[in-house]
Enzyme design. Structure first.
Site, mmCIF file in Angstrom:
data_model
loop_
_atom_site.group_PDB
_atom_site.id
_atom_site.type_symbol
_atom_site.label_atom_id
_atom_site.label_comp_id
_atom_site.label_asym_id
_atom_site.label_seq_id
_atom_site.Cartn_x
_atom_site.Cartn_y
_atom_site.Cartn_z
ATOM 1 C CB CYS A 160 0.246 1.874 4.074
ATOM 2 S SG CYS A 160 -1.452 1.298 3.896
ATOM 3 C CB CYS B 147 -0.914 -0.057 1.229
ATOM 4 S SG CYS B 147 -1.799 1.466 1.584
#
Length: 99
Positions: A34, A31
């Site tokens: 993230c 991600c």
């Protein structure tokens, strides 16, 4: 304080019921957002005004039981727990809301 990784469902349950305010970052290695917001969470964990808050992270791919129990549908998701109860939730890499 640094951001610690939660490695099991039992640990997760014990941590959120500790009585202390706990912020958990639900993330994934693949991600991009993230990875972008992770350093900001680390910085927050070091600030004196958050000294009474514990910071943790859960890799949703490694800890599927935790992410299923919590109902994580998007990453990153940040959840504040206290006394085993969810207090608030933030979905998405939004630094201004995280602070």
């Amino acid at each position: 304080m640094t951001v610690k990784e939660i490695k099991s469902l039992d640990d997760f349950r014990a941590i959120i019921k500790s009585g202390k305010p706990v912020i958990i970052d639900f993330w994934a290695t693949w991600c991009g957002p993230c990875r972008m917001i992770s350093p900001i969470l680390e910085q927050l964990s070091e600030k004196p005004e958050f000294a009474k808050v514990e910071f943790y992270k859960v890799d949703v791919d490694d800890q599927e039981q935790i992410s299923q129990e919590v109902g994580i549908k998007a990453m990153p998701t940040f959840i504040l727990y206290q006394n085993g109860e969810k207090v608030t939730e933030l979905v998405g890499a939004r630094p201004e809301k995280l602070q």
